[in-house]
Design a protein around this motif. Structure first.
Motif, PDB file in Angstrom:
ATOM      1  N   VAL A   1      -2.489  -1.815 -15.685  1.00  0.00           N
ATOM      2  CA  VAL A   1      -2.684  -1.442 -14.131  1.00  0.00           C
ATOM      3  C   VAL A   1      -1.546  -0.283 -13.818  1.00  0.00           C
ATOM      4  O   VAL A   1      -0.443  -0.574 -14.469  1.00  0.00           O
ATOM      5  CB  VAL A   1      -2.893  -2.221 -13.209  1.00  0.00           C
ATOM      6  N   GLN A   2      -1.671   0.107 -12.887  1.00  0.00           N
ATOM      7  CA  GLN A   2      -0.734   1.435 -12.378  1.00  0.00           C
ATOM      8  C   GLN A   2      -0.417   1.194 -11.161  1.00  0.00           C
ATOM      9  O   GLN A   2      -1.348   1.029 -10.165  1.00  0.00           O
ATOM     10  CB  GLN A   2      -1.522   2.911 -12.600  1.00  0.00           C
ATOM     11  N   LEU A   3       0.769   1.151 -10.487  1.00  0.00           N
ATOM     12  CA  LEU A   3       1.428   0.884  -9.399  1.00  0.00           C
ATOM     13  C   LEU A   3       1.954   2.405  -8.899  1.00  0.00           C
ATOM     14  O   LEU A   3       2.869   2.785  -9.694  1.00  0.00           O
ATOM     15  CB  LEU A   3       2.256  -0.192  -9.202  1.00  0.00           C
ATOM     16  N   THR A   4       1.694   2.945  -7.664  1.00  0.00           N
ATOM     17  CA  THR A   4       2.281   4.251  -7.419  1.00  0.00           C
ATOM     18  C   THR A   4       2.689   3.856  -6.088  1.00  0.00           C
ATOM     19  O   THR A   4       2.078   2.877  -5.204  1.00  0.00           O
ATOM     20  CB  THR A   4       1.350   5.232  -7.221  1.00  0.00           C
ATOM     21  N   ALA A   5       3.825   4.435  -5.625  1.00  0.00           N
ATOM     22  CA  ALA A   5       4.369   4.401  -4.164  1.00  0.00           C
ATOM     23  C   ALA A   5       4.693   5.716  -3.761  1.00  0.00           C
ATOM     24  O   ALA A   5       4.488   6.894  -4.312  1.00  0.00           O
ATOM     25  CB  ALA A   5       5.638   3.379  -4.533  1.00  0.00           C
ATOM     26  N   ASN A   6       5.294   5.882  -2.457  1.00  0.00           N
ATOM     27  CA  ASN A   6       5.750   6.950  -1.660  1.00  0.00           C
ATOM     28  C   ASN A   6       6.827   7.485  -2.626  1.00  0.00           C
ATOM     29  O   ASN A   6       7.583   6.912  -3.252  1.00  0.00           O
ATOM     30  CB  ASN A   6       6.017   6.506  -0.321  1.00  0.00           C
ATOM     31  N   LEU A   7       7.087   8.914  -2.401  1.00  0.00           N
ATOM     32  CA  LEU A   7       8.457   9.682  -2.868  1.00  0.00           C
ATOM     33  C   LEU A   7       9.622   8.792  -2.449  1.00  0.00           C
ATOM     34  O   LEU A   7       9.799   8.270  -1.629  1.00  0.00           O
ATOM     35  CB  LEU A   7       8.243  10.974  -2.474  1.00  0.00           C
ATOM     36  N   HIS A   8      10.369   8.634  -3.716  1.00  0.00           N
ATOM     37  CA  HIS A   8      11.497   7.859  -3.847  1.00  0.00           C
ATOM     38  C   HIS A   8      11.493   6.507  -3.266  1.00  0.00           C
ATOM     39  O   HIS A   8      12.134   5.906  -3.084  1.00  0.00           O
ATOM     40  CB  HIS A   8      12.669   8.779  -2.727  1.00  0.00           C
ATOM     41  N   ALA A   9      10.357   5.583  -3.367  1.00  0.00           N
ATOM     42  CA  ALA A   9      10.086   4.318  -2.939  1.00  0.00           C
ATOM     43  C   ALA A   9      10.215   3.562  -4.330  1.00  0.00           C
ATOM     44  O   ALA A   9       9.455   2.622  -4.439  1.00  0.00           O
ATOM     45  CB  ALA A   9       8.920   4.079  -2.112  1.00  0.00           C
ATOM     46  N   GLU A  10      11.125   3.846  -5.243  1.00  0.00           N
ATOM     47  CA  GLU A  10      11.270   3.149  -6.579  1.00  0.00           C
ATOM     48  C   GLU A  10      11.495   1.712  -6.454  1.00  0.00           C
ATOM     49  O   GLU A  10      10.837   0.966  -6.909  1.00  0.00           O
ATOM     50  CB  GLU A  10      12.348   3.812  -7.246  1.00  0.00           C
ATOM     51  N   SER A  11      12.447   1.264  -5.186  1.00  0.00           N
ATOM     52  CA  SER A  11      12.743  -0.224  -5.154  1.00  0.00           C
ATOM     53  C   SER A  11      11.381  -0.918  -4.798  1.00  0.00           C
ATOM     54  O   SER A  11      11.052  -1.971  -5.136  1.00  0.00           O
ATOM     55  CB  SER A  11      13.602  -0.354  -3.964  1.00  0.00           C
ATOM     56  N   THR A  12      10.487  -0.256  -4.071  1.00  0.00           N
ATOM     57  CA  THR A  12       9.219  -0.777  -3.373  1.00  0.00           C
ATOM     58  C   THR A  12       8.414  -1.124  -4.781  1.00  0.00           C
ATOM     59  O   THR A  12       7.675  -2.407  -4.868  1.00  0.00           O
ATOM     60  CB  THR A  12       8.601  -0.061  -2.610  1.00  0.00           C
ATOM     61  N   ILE A  13       8.281  -0.248  -5.492  1.00  0.00           N
ATOM     62  CA  ILE A  13       7.209  -0.178  -6.672  1.00  0.00           C
ATOM     63  C   ILE A  13       7.849  -1.209  -7.943  1.00  0.00           C
ATOM     64  O   ILE A  13       6.909  -1.909  -8.157  1.00  0.00           O
ATOM     65  CB  ILE A  13       7.045   1.208  -7.311  1.00  0.00           C
TER      66      ILE A  13
END
Length: 472
Positions: free
Chosen positions: A436-448
């Motif tokens: 599966v793929q998880l994507t997040a907002n720009l620069h939201a690496e910690s969240t992802i």
């Protein structure tokens, strides 16, 4: 012990070395032995880096002397053969570059070395990194460790196959439309494409179209992805797209102070998806819901208005053909199938190019609207599990599509630049990994990374590896 060492992730190996429970020499030798044992059937490794064992001995001596060491001290890593590596062959999957030895390391390679990592080997790719399979005239075809008759994906298929087969704990890859995430999905490992520009492209070829190229790590665990991202992120003063300082987001997977808001989809204008892939995405959505996230089935209207794959094709064809023409002039007989195909594709007109650029702006707006409401988007990585070698079209959920359709769910986030992570969460009826793929907002690496770590802990397939003794 060798088997254990070649199945440990980089974080564990670093701890074992640091605490004296094993040595860097033992770890590096274990991976060299593994390469010798299984790579003849897989063909993931194209060049062994001279001096890896000498570097391991030096690492052990440094540790014994009591000097402060880096977080990857003594741990081997591999790199796709599009990364420049000082004193080590970098041939880009093409006879045109046969024998090429760079004088300096790519920024990403240098940063892992600075953290104590030891370059072990270079891995296979399609010519010039441009295709969904890893095959070329110089170093041949890479096979999937789960089924040797299937592809490990492209363009970082050698890297994914090496990690899946226990030949490397950590690797460097690049992604123009699918190449970090798709190969990881095909072979059951994890990978991360951060926000565009977070990791410099310096020392990697080709660079066109650099606004869509991303650099990212592959590994056996989400914590390794987080560690590698922390070491790799930040400007180097050479890549004009890499400007955000590392302190903007350490990528260590910190949790938000409220329940995650997750939207999931399996279509939304991106085309057909294999039913088993769709079921795996739904299972991951249910797992996140059970863990306390707010989870909704969603659609993204921007994907339905402007097909990202069609938009990407218009832009990429226009920008890459001049670079290909320049390096292949006079060497046309040495070009591989797909490079020839790109060279003969119709030129994108200026009007088509402008319209495609405007479509990218609409896609970015649409994704921004989605992430104004949600923290994460959950969707397939590839639309089918790993496929047989050299197929030109597939039947997906009763519809016939071209081979490049496998990237329809990854390419949107090369156009928009959003971070995206691939991780295994299921298995097909014929035993192939499904991710599966998880994507997040720009620069939201910690969240992802936080969400991926949570999902990893809930995975029904965590810790499963291919049985090469039974691979066809």
């Amino acid at each position: 012990m060798t088997t254990d060492l070649t199945r440990s992730d980089a974080t564990e190996l670093a701890e074992l070395i640091r605490t004296g429970k094993t040595s860097s020499v033992e770890v590096v030798q274990a991976h060299l032995d593994r390469i010798e044992a299984v790579d003849p059937r897989i063909n993931a490794v194209v060049t062994l880096a001279d001096g890896a064992l000498d570097a391991a001995r030096a690492a052990d001596e440094q540790l014994a002397s009591g000097v402060e060491v880096g977080p990857l001290h003594g741990v081997p890593f591999t790199a796709k053969d599009s990364f420049d590596t000082a004193g080590v062959l970098t041939q880009r999957g093409s006879p045109i570059f046969a024998g090429r030895v760079p004088e300096t390391d790519a920024t990403a390679v240098a940063r892992l070395k600075q953290a104590g990592g030891i370059l072990l080997a270079k891995t296979n790719l399609p010519e010039f990194s441009y295709w969904i399979e890893s095959d070329n005239l110089l170093t041949g075809r890479t096979n999937n460790p789960w089924d040797l008759d299937r592809s490990p994906g492209g363009s970082s298929g050698g890297e994914s196959a090496a990690i899946a087969a226990g030949m490397s704990p950590l690797g460097l890859a690049t992604d123009l439309s699918i190449s970090v995430r798709g190969p990881a999905a095909d072979t059951g490992v994890s990978s991360f494409k951060p926000t565009h520009g977070r990791i410099p492209m310096t020392g990697i070829w080709p660079r066109e179209p650099r606004r869509n190229w991303h650099v990212g790590p592959m590994a056996r665990s989400v914590r390794d992805l987080a560690l590698a991202y922390r070491l790799l992120a930040g400007p180097d003063g050479a890549d004009g797209f890499s400007t955000t300082p590392p302190r903007f987001d350490t990528g260590l997977g910190t949790a938000p102070d409220r329940p995650l808001r997750v939207g999931w989809l399996v279509d939304s204008g991106l085309g057909p998806t294999d039913p088993e892939v769709a079921a795996t995405v739904r299972a991951a959505a249910d797992a996140l819901r059970t863990a306390g996230a707010r989870v909704d089935a969603v659609s993204i209207p921007a994907f339905e208005r402007d097909n990202p794959l069609e938009v990407w094709t218009k832009l990429s064809t226009m920008e890459v053909k001049p670079a290909f023409r320049q390096v292949t002039a006079g060497h046309e007989e040495q070009m591989f199938d797909y490079t020839k195909f790109v060279a003969t594709m119709p030129d994108t007109t200026v009007e088509e190019f402008v319209l495609a650029e405007q479509a990218v702006e609409r896609l970015r707006d649409g994704v921004a609207r989605f992430f104004h409401q949600y923290d994460l988007l959950l969707l397939p990585v590839t639309t089918i599990p790993a496929h047989k070698h050299r197929l030109e079209e597939f039947t997906v959920d009763g519809r016939t599509v071209g081979a490049f359709h496998v990237s329809s769910t990854t390419v949107p986030f090369n156009l928009t630049g959003n971070p995206a992570l691939a991780m295994r969460f299921g298995t097909s009826s014929d035993g192939m990994p499904i991710a599966v793929q998880l994507t997040a907002n720009l620069h939201a690496e910690s969240t992802i990374l936080h969400a991926a770590s949570l999902l990893e802990s809930l995975s029904p397939v965590r810790g499963q590896y291919p049985d090469l003794a039974s691979a066809s």
